[in-house]
Design an enzyme around this catalytic site. Sequence first.
Site, PDB file in Angstrom:
ATOM      1  N   CYS A  28      23.680  26.313 -39.997  1.00 14.60           N
ATOM      2  CA  CYS A  28      24.363  25.941 -38.818  1.00 14.60           C
ATOM      3  C   CYS A  28      25.557  26.437 -38.545  1.00 14.60           C
ATOM      4  CB  CYS A  28      24.063  25.114 -37.918  1.00 14.60           C
ATOM      5  SG  CYS A  28      22.460  25.217 -37.597  1.00 14.60           S
ATOM      6  N   ARG A  43      25.244  32.189 -40.515  1.00 11.31           N
ATOM      7  CA  ARG A  43      24.864  31.424 -41.525  1.00 11.31           C
ATOM      8  C   ARG A  43      24.223  30.922 -40.332  1.00 11.31           C
ATOM      9  NH1 ARG A  43      27.538  27.770 -44.700  1.00 11.31           N
ATOM     10  NH2 ARG A  43      26.806  26.317 -43.634  1.00 11.31           N
ATOM     11  N   TRP A  57      20.917  27.725 -36.175  1.00 16.15           N
ATOM     12  CA  TRP A  57      19.885  28.761 -36.552  1.00 16.15           C
ATOM     13  C   TRP A  57      18.764  27.575 -36.728  1.00 16.15           C
ATOM     14  CZ3 TRP A  57      18.833  33.055 -38.683  1.00 16.15           C
ATOM     15  CH2 TRP A  57      16.941  32.990 -39.778  1.00 16.15           C
ATOM     16  N   ASN A  88      25.320  20.122 -37.844  1.00 15.14           N
ATOM     17  CA  ASN A  88      24.906  20.911 -39.241  1.00 15.14           C
ATOM     18  C   ASN A  88      23.926  20.682 -39.964  1.00 15.14           C
ATOM     19  OD1 ASN A  88      24.319  23.131 -40.725  1.00 15.14           O
ATOM     20  ND2 ASN A  88      25.806  23.160 -42.308  1.00 15.14           N
ATOM     21  N   GLY A  89      22.667  21.156 -40.490  1.00 14.91           N
ATOM     22  CA  GLY A  89      21.891  20.110 -41.646  1.00 14.91           C
ATOM     23  C   GLY A  89      20.367  19.621 -40.396  1.00 14.91           C
ATOM     24  N   GLU A 104       7.933  40.607 -59.317  1.00 11.56           N
ATOM     25  CA  GLU A 104       8.809  40.538 -57.916  1.00 11.56           C
ATOM     26  C   GLU A 104      10.694  40.934 -58.628  1.00 11.56           C
ATOM     27  OE1 GLU A 104       9.486  39.993 -55.634  1.00 11.56           O
ATOM     28  OE2 GLU A 104      12.118  39.666 -55.165  1.00 11.56           O
ATOM     29  N   LYS A 124      12.833  43.760 -57.371  1.00 16.17           N
ATOM     30  CA  LYS A 124      14.865  43.545 -56.871  1.00 16.17           C
ATOM     31  C   LYS A 124      15.171  44.312 -57.677  1.00 16.17           C
ATOM     32  CE  LYS A 124      14.195  41.220 -54.751  1.00 16.17           C
ATOM     33  NZ  LYS A 124      14.198  40.249 -53.672  1.00 16.17           N
ATOM     34  N   GLU A 150      14.584  47.630 -56.294  1.00 20.67           N
ATOM     35  CA  GLU A 150      14.977  48.191 -54.765  1.00 20.67           C
ATOM     36  C   GLU A 150      16.625  48.010 -54.890  1.00 20.67           C
ATOM     37  OE1 GLU A 150      14.825  45.380 -51.447  1.00 20.67           O
ATOM     38  OE2 GLU A 150      14.220  43.798 -53.144  1.00 20.67           O
ATOM     39  N   HIS A 162      -4.345  47.683 -71.239  1.00 19.41           N
ATOM     40  CA  HIS A 162      -5.264  48.546 -71.102  1.00 19.41           C
ATOM     41  C   HIS A 162      -3.842  50.121 -70.518  1.00 19.41           C
ATOM     42  CE1 HIS A 162      -7.575  45.665 -71.405  1.00 19.41           C
ATOM     43  NE2 HIS A 162      -7.079  44.752 -70.553  1.00 19.41           N
ATOM     44  N   LYS A 176      16.089  44.936 -43.470  1.00 13.66           N
ATOM     45  CA  LYS A 176      15.869  43.778 -43.504  1.00 13.66           C
ATOM     46  C   LYS A 176      14.707  43.180 -42.968  1.00 13.66           C
ATOM     47  CE  LYS A 176      16.728  40.281 -44.950  1.00 13.66           C
ATOM     48  NZ  LYS A 176      16.928  39.652 -46.502  1.00 13.66           N
TER      49      LYS A 176
HETATM   50  C1  F6R Z   1      12.653  42.603 -50.986  1.00 15.21           C
HETATM   51  C2  F6R Z   1      11.866  42.521 -49.245  1.00 15.21           C
HETATM   52  C3  F6R Z   1      10.755  43.071 -48.666  1.00 15.21           C
HETATM   53  C4  F6R Z   1       9.911  41.937 -47.641  1.00 15.21           C
HETATM   54  C5  F6R Z   1       9.262  42.369 -47.384  1.00 15.21           C
HETATM   55  C6  F6R Z   1       8.224  41.483 -46.266  1.00 15.21           C
HETATM   56  O1  F6R Z   1      13.600  42.195 -50.926  1.00 15.21           O
HETATM   57  O2  F6R Z   1      12.538  41.301 -48.785  1.00 15.21           O
HETATM   58  O3  F6R Z   1      10.029  43.790 -50.040  1.00 15.21           O
HETATM   59  O4  F6R Z   1      10.116  40.711 -48.179  1.00 15.21           O
HETATM   60  O5  F6R Z   1       9.532  43.503 -46.181  1.00 15.21           O
HETATM   61  O6  F6R Z   1       9.441  41.016 -44.988  1.00 15.21           O
HETATM   62  P1  F6R Z   1       9.102  39.722 -44.838  1.00 15.21           P
HETATM   63  O7  F6R Z   1       9.211  38.476 -45.604  1.00 15.21           O
HETATM   64  O8  F6R Z   1      10.391  39.656 -43.784  1.00 15.21           O
HETATM   65  O9  F6R Z   1       8.043  39.214 -43.895  1.00 15.21           O
END
Ligand code: F6R
Length: 608
Positions: free
Chosen positions: A2, A27, A74, A98-99, A482, A486, A489, A505, A603
């Site tokens: 927060c 935050r 948050w 906050n915490g 992963e 990363k 993307e 394979h 996001k």
């Molecule tokens: C990649 C990324 C996405 C999310 C995916 C699921 O860096 O962030 O692949 O992991 O869209 O999103 P959540 O976790 O919000 O269900």
Amino acid sequence: MCGIIAYVGTRPCAQLLIDGLRKLEYRGYDSAGVAVHNGKEITVRRAAGKLSTLQDLVDREPVAGTVGIGHTRWATHGPPSERNAHPHVSGRVAVVHNGIIENHVELKHKLTSLGRVFTSDTDTEIVAHLVDMAMGRGLSLVEAVRDSLRELRGAYAIAVLAKDDPTTIVVAKHASPLVLALADGAVLAASDVPAILAHTREVVFLEDGEIATLTQSGAKLETVSGEAVVREPTTIRWSLVQAERGGYKHFMLKEIHEQPRAIEDTLRGRVQLETGSCIADEIGIAEPEARAIQRVVLLACGTSFHAAMYGRYLIEQLARVPAVVDLASEFRYREPVVAPGDLVIAVSQSGETADTLAALKEAKRQGARVLAVVNVQGSAIARAADGVLYTHAGPEIGVASTKCFTAQLAAMALVSVHIGRARGALSESRAKELLEELVRVPEKMRAALEQDAAVQLISRELVSAQNALFLGRGVSCPVALEGALKLKEISYVHAEGYAGGEMKHGPLALVDRSMPVVCLLPDDPSLEKMLSNVQEVRARDGRVLAIVNDPACATALAQWSITVPKTAPEFSPLVTTIPLQLLSYHVADQRGTDVDQPRNLAKTVTVE
Ligand code: F6R
């Protein structure tokens, strides 16, 4: 996570507090509030939702006064709502925090038995009651705060305002950030520098265990035990925009560096080292329920799917329950078979991903019990599940998930140990050993982050690559997947992650001198097999970047290597992920892509 702010000065402060909170919205932004003293009494304004809702409220119902505190939330304890928004008031006292107060259940119980009535679900309200009671015994505000802090375990940055003391605010900190600002005729305190940069560039960073009394004439800084502290102010040289990212060039880089804190917060209050147990009540899976589980089904998308994959390895290994993992988007459309003995775990950072939500609902419809592992309090997935284990990573702004991923890994470790203990698959001594190592992981992540400059140097050699492969075995397989996700993307370099055993394979055909291959080589039982993979790549002229615990194991073979601290093999993904995140960040940054908002992505994916 927060944001808090406090102001003692000569200017009307309600708007000034809201302006400061706006700089702290990164935050948390699910509710907000201010409390302002007008010399006679304290007026509180709080609102659920974004800060603009509080702004509208204060515009409609103005608040007068030159001493006040503010908060942007948050949610960690209790859903985002007006009643859970800060400041929290008890009697003469208003508090922002906050915490996480770890011993809140025990303290709430004690205070309730003393007749104190709680009006929120938060851990913070405890602080307001404690300070109010101490002032009731005749202590001054600062003495009362000091007295109350002795009762608290956990993390806090607090600011406290009292009706009886209209010219003073007391702030204190332990394990959550707090900075003081000494402006002309005013003193401010805030969770982060951006909130106070409009007033001054001269700041004093509080250390853990310190308490400060703010009055118009300045700030008196002491330790909680009462020793005076003298600290020279630091002059902030960052621009406001940089300051919002804590001096980092991008939110993603800031969030990568926040990971040790995110893991500490996710583990906080959930691990009992003395008994080798964890997270008992919170997820609603006590011993009988754990014993009844026939199978665990993990559902997620994207990065969260990789965390779920890791969860599958760990649940089978530590809890000895059959576990499967599925992409939520596949699960929901393929007439899945789920039985009432299944525990379904839906993993999601946002808690709003449409496919994961639909998959969860389908599993519930078929009679399974559903546990959600999510980062956002009160999100749709959290609401739809039977139990929730929140990751406490704080808001993630960069579209590419980093700190939420490692917080999900930590949550998976907690769930696995918990179910393993409850079913008797894990002995008390083994559980203790594992948990002791788990709480040491954030320190090891900090050491891994120190490799940032070394990773950046290596990234220069990879910046023009067209393709890349990532290889890992066992718990490192999801890390490889992963790492590849990363890189693709945010840098738009084509990358694939594979289990080391799959190389022969098919993917090996791709390897030549233009192909960088990132190999995960933590010191675990699959190390020898992974070293054979490295040999196979080298024999085809591929260039290897080795992520190792022991530099000696890769020197002869790898072009480049990054050494990270060794942890228990079960938890190595929390550490080995870090250089891969840094690698994709630096490659993307050098390629000039929009790191925080990569093209075509969002996001929160609320469409299927
Ligand atoms: C990649 C990324 C996405 C999310 C995916 C699921 O860096 O962030 O692949 O992991 O869209 O999103 P959540 O976790 O919000 O269900």
